[in-house]
Write a protein that holds these residues in place. Sequence first.
Motif, PDB file in Angstrom:
ATOM      1  N   GLU C 245      49.648  43.456  36.379  1.00 57.82           N
ATOM      2  CA  GLU C 245      48.315  43.253  36.454  1.00 57.82           C
ATOM      3  C   GLU C 245      47.280  44.218  36.209  1.00 57.82           C
ATOM      4  O   GLU C 245      47.644  45.316  36.958  1.00 57.82           O
ATOM      5  CB  GLU C 245      47.935  42.246  37.527  1.00 57.82           C
ATOM      6  N   TYR C 246      46.370  44.238  35.733  1.00 62.30           N
ATOM      7  CA  TYR C 246      45.371  45.557  35.722  1.00 62.30           C
ATOM      8  C   TYR C 246      44.022  45.279  36.107  1.00 62.30           C
ATOM      9  O   TYR C 246      43.619  43.844  35.728  1.00 62.30           O
ATOM     10  CB  TYR C 246      45.345  46.539  34.352  1.00 62.30           C
ATOM     11  N   GLY C 247      43.291  46.116  36.596  1.00 64.84           N
ATOM     12  CA  GLY C 247      41.957  46.079  36.919  1.00 64.84           C
ATOM     13  C   GLY C 247      41.868  44.520  38.143  1.00 64.84           C
ATOM     14  O   GLY C 247      42.801  44.525  38.798  1.00 64.84           O
ATOM     15  N   SER C 248      41.096  43.548  37.936  1.00 63.78           N
ATOM     16  CA  SER C 248      40.918  42.528  38.792  1.00 63.78           C
ATOM     17  C   SER C 248      42.100  42.042  38.816  1.00 63.78           C
ATOM     18  O   SER C 248      42.603  41.076  39.819  1.00 63.78           O
ATOM     19  CB  SER C 248      39.766  41.816  38.537  1.00 63.78           C
ATOM     20  N   GLY C 249      43.045  41.654  37.700  1.00 67.25           N
ATOM     21  CA  GLY C 249      44.295  41.120  37.876  1.00 67.25           C
ATOM     22  C   GLY C 249      44.136  39.601  38.028  1.00 67.25           C
ATOM     23  O   GLY C 249      43.301  38.898  37.395  1.00 67.25           O
ATOM     24  N   GLY C 276      38.962  47.520  35.054  1.00 66.37           N
ATOM     25  CA  GLY C 276      40.246  48.632  35.245  1.00 66.37           C
ATOM     26  C   GLY C 276      40.240  49.672  34.151  1.00 66.37           C
ATOM     27  O   GLY C 276      41.365  49.804  33.834  1.00 66.37           O
ATOM     28  N   ARG C 291      48.940  46.960  38.820  1.00 64.20           N
ATOM     29  CA  ARG C 291      49.858  46.806  39.784  1.00 64.20           C
ATOM     30  C   ARG C 291      51.158  46.239  39.177  1.00 64.20           C
ATOM     31  O   ARG C 291      51.165  45.424  38.285  1.00 64.20           O
ATOM     32  CB  ARG C 291      49.261  45.893  40.854  1.00 64.20           C
TER      33      ARG C 291
END
Lengths: 354, 354, 354, 354
Positions: C245-249, C276, C291
């Motif tokens: 997941e990236y940014g807020s995911g 992100g 992540r």
Amino acid sequence: MAGNSFGTLFKLTTYGESHGEAIGGIIEGCPAGLTLDIEAIQKEMQRRKPGQSKIVTQRKEEDEVLFLSGIFEGTTTGTPIGFQIKNTNQKSKDYSHNKSVYRPSHADFTYDKKFGMRDYRGGGRSSARETANWVVGGAIAKQLIKDIQVNAFVSSVGSIFVDKPYQELDLSKTENNAVRCPDEASAKKMETFIKQIKKQGDTVGGTITCVIQNMPIGLGEPVFDKLHARLGQSMLSINAVKGFEYGSGFCGAQMKGSEHNDLFNEDGTTKSNLSGGIQGGISNGMDIYFRVAFKPVATIMKNQTTIDSNGNPTEMQGKGRHDPCVVPRAVPIVEAMAAMVLADFYLINRASKI
Amino acid sequence: MAGNSFGTLFKLTTYGESHGEAIGGIIEGCPAGLTLDIEAIQKEMQRRKPGQSKIVTQRKEEDEVLFLSGIFEGTTTGTPIGFQIKNTNQKSKDYSHNKSVYRPSHADFTYDKKFGMRDYRGGGRSSARETANWVVGGAIAKQLIKDIQVNAFVSSVGSIFVDKPYQELDLSKTENNAVRCPDEASAKKMETFIKQIKKQGDTVGGTITCVIQNMPIGLGEPVFDKLHARLGQSMLSINAVKGFEYGSGFCGAQMKGSEHNDLFNEDGTTKSNLSGGIQGGISNGMDIYFRVAFKPVATIMKNQTTIDSNGNPTEMQGKGRHDPCVVPRAVPIVEAMAAMVLADFYLINRASKI
Amino acid sequence: MAGNSFGTLFKLTTYGESHGEAIGGIIEGCPAGLTLDIEAIQKEMQRRKPGQSKIVTQRKEEDEVLFLSGIFEGTTTGTPIGFQIKNTNQKSKDYSHNKSVYRPSHADFTYDKKFGMRDYRGGGRSSARETANWVVGGAIAKQLIKDIQVNAFVSSVGSIFVDKPYQELDLSKTENNAVRCPDEASAKKMETFIKQIKKQGDTVGGTITCVIQNMPIGLGEPVFDKLHARLGQSMLSINAVKGFEYGSGFCGAQMKGSEHNDLFNEDGTTKSNLSGGIQGGISNGMDIYFRVAFKPVATIMKNQTTIDSNGNPTEMQGKGRHDPCVVPRAVPIVEAMAAMVLADFYLINRASKI
Amino acid sequence: MAGNSFGTLFKLTTYGESHGEAIGGIIEGCPAGLTLDIEAIQKEMQRRKPGQSKIVTQRKEEDEVLFLSGIFEGTTTGTPIGFQIKNTNQKSKDYSHNKSVYRPSHADFTYDKKFGMRDYRGGGRSSARETANWVVGGAIAKQLIKDIQVNAFVSSVGSIFVDKPYQELDLSKTENNAVRCPDEASAKKMETFIKQIKKQGDTVGGTITCVIQNMPIGLGEPVFDKLHARLGQSMLSINAVKGFEYGSGFCGAQMKGSEHNDLFNEDGTTKSNLSGGIQGGISNGMDIYFRVAFKPVATIMKNQTTIDSNGNPTEMQGKGRHDPCVVPRAVPIVEAMAAMVLADFYLINRASKI
């Protein structure tokens, strides 16, 4: 890969059969910020178009390119350029006789065996109609690499050869005659010969020479994507092409090293150019020149024995409107393919040094 | 793409300079379950190796292939086959005189300009040493497509041509002489001529003909990956190649359609085979044959004027051990490249029908 | 594609099984003129190496990278960089018990079924040993994009989470402990927990967070090669990874647009950065953070029921030396993959504008 | 690569901006002999289409797919399938206010910086309109791999989660409600919540779960084209996606090996399936399941501060017709991308064994 894409960064992907509703393609990787001369693109289409003169097929196709994306207010946006060319002159009935008959030296048999079926209308995907897509890609490539001059011309028809080196020709005269040969004397002989062949219901082969001038140094990606290897592949993709040679070509294979080597001038240019502007697969800044051999068109207006898809012998005679000699119309196609190869390497080369 | 990979499913990626520690490569996509004849691979290496006879370079390289992965208990596992060939005979000092001098008709100048620097030891990446990697890939490809026969031979040296069609030659005799020409009379003349050229400190070009027999129908991926277009690209990747023609080739460009068309027999074979076994870019089951033109080796043992990297004129003379004529050693390379093209299309073709 | 290449212009192709003679790879497309810090590359290898601390496997591998080409006098030449890592610590006998037994949640079963056979020694191609190759590619990529900082760290082990945002951590402290967690309090807990798990003969999963700072604007190629899509693919290539997941995911999926939107500052930066650092697949210059979830290592030192290749039930217990928790050693691998993605897009982006 | 192609053998290349004349694409590599159910393709288009219910955007787009090639008498021919979808509802004036204003959390800023310009009409190439092309590719892929069932559904909206495992859901009920959630109780709550959010002029995120059943064993190409890595890349290509997890996913990172390992049954199936149907990047025949996180749509009907292309602060409010929650319409897109990944690996896998 399924064989319908060409190039790495400047990449053309195409679709279309000769008698479907349309042909077309997608050009990826044209950088943003190129203001396109749409008229110049359409002009290249006219050069390839059937029906331009008495020595080419009289089929009428408008071949107007419709751009669908990737261009905003006349300028490329960096997103893929989708385009379409309608098949306005389909006349499918002209081809119904091909349904179960394999035309000699056409791709009917091989498509049938490879795919278990085929679109028998006018050659389907194997038709040279596809090359109209390539001319669109090439026309945009030409505008991207606008400082490089790519000029092709007919250098032989049958046994009639232009016997001067390209340096003695005025390449701006190529479009002055229907044969697209800048040597007027040869052009006349060729034209007469093609008319005669046409009257016989026969066809004839020929060669095209292409000259690339004002080349930057450094284009080409050894060891498998050498500049001349990609040029060769691109030319051998064109329908009816049987051979490719660049620089000294097949003649060079008869020479000695002491005759063939191109000695340097102090500015890095070379005194001779038997190398054809490429060393080790990379352009050296000298003119690139190469020659492409086209076989005679397979569709002849004479009776031929053949077989049908069940292996039964039968006879057939070409119908429809076909070119007695394909090289005049192939000149813009040769230029288009060369231009796309150059545009691709031009972009890739930006990543050569840190 | 950065130019060091060849193929789509059966894919060879290589590395290596002539005077680095080793060259090598990775073969991806060889299906699992192929029991490899390692000796046969090494035998192909011997065919390409320098120092086999008096008419080739006397450099000694062992060229033993070391396999590092992808083979388990003698059989391919479907994972990539890593291999390596040590550069045991580097003698870098032989080449120190090249450091700042551009050898005529070599890639020194173009590599320097493209990359801003070069490994000047013996040609670096542009050296034909790289083709040893290709022979490894080709030797494995041959075993994958073992029913297809790929046979190349020297068909001309300088102006000495084999004047028989390949059908009249016994291709099993190719290895009987140092020139790799199955026509003994021609072979003798060629050998004498090469020795003479060598004595002069000069070099000479030649051609190789390749014949592919027992072809399955259906290999090749139009429109940009036509079988002959990929064969052409592969041949034009080989060092010193200036031209490629298949089937009727450049001669075909002088013919009429009524002469050139290959009429069908009832079993789908054709009476003639000017097409060279390919229609529309797809194999039709007939023999494929093509011809490749090699220029004379650029390194000659004669004095030549040239320039250094600062543009100052200088003189140089070839040192080291070089081939007076490259075609005998190029025969296995031509076969290797052809075999890899065929193996790739053989695998891709499995996805042609549902 | 046969799955062993990664990247387009900056491209890594690898080979190797855990218990073959060597693993290795070829890095294509690294531009010429990059002076390499070989020691820094070797240092990255040390970070991934087994046996660094008590909480990782005690296998000893030297993991010394041997460069074979593409580097001349310390500088890249623009030609492919071949490299090799010997498998010095093979101990094949350790794995003979795996010959006909499928280890639960390993790739034994799937390789066997896909390829009809497998190299059963220690996982063969499916072993995480392969990631040593990636660290080499990543170490060179890092030097190419040296202005960009790529920092990964362990953000959770089992249920022990670092509960601070990355901005509150001092990422230079990641290497200060064996767990590679820059938050010392968490690191201690994690270390204790891993030791406990190890004593149980069990394993545990965890997550790694990666932060990319000082990003240039414009990297990423929509629509299918968006920067985060390639980062995701690269992370999901790493052994044992189950999520990205990236940014807020996944948290972002619970939010409202009015909460989630990142409003602009006048200089084009944004006040928040839930995106992100990527909009529409293209970097916007803000920090990129993502992540990665790793499952627990499948090899446990406990008895498990399983089947052999004939479908007969059997029992097995892990032998050999394995990691109780993979995330500490995966930190440099995450960085390496991210760095290669960035290097590739950095080079491709040079062709975005005319 | 310039980012507009997806797949290797089964390959989709697309073009099109939201407000150009048309969008469309080319599907290469669909094998010959597949009789297409055109109605089923159009039905997938309807599922994605705007304006299907009160909780999605009320834009009206016909989204009729026009096939232009590659299909003859209802059956695929093995040649590329060209298709086009007209942009009938362009209303460019709706977007003129975006000309010089960067919408927060949209791609306006990044496209502008990357390409030096942008088509500001409705997001141009970055618009989710592009996904209509993907649904065409996916619908054909579904028919190619017709024995495999690919079913996606909405598994959360905001903080409303379906709290049952997919095995307890009747996936045939997904289309029974506007939210596309097969759990009716959850669906009702979600629908009410989305209406409420819409009334607030706000938007909300959500997740989609996709389940793939009746999987053949052996799909996926390690080490860089693992099945889950390609699925992940494909999902992260979809607009607004922030995360992907498969099998145990992020939860798996908290587990022990002894809990997480999937023990075998005698028939090669596994007792549990935390692996999510994939081991070592290759399908093992068990169900594949994964979850995709979507952020809330960035266009909200509330006033937001932002900047224009000169960096001047300004205010803006969303106009036009936008989705308050994107997940219901994204369900067919998730399925389409998954189907294309599977079709590609299905064809590639034919070359795995000799």
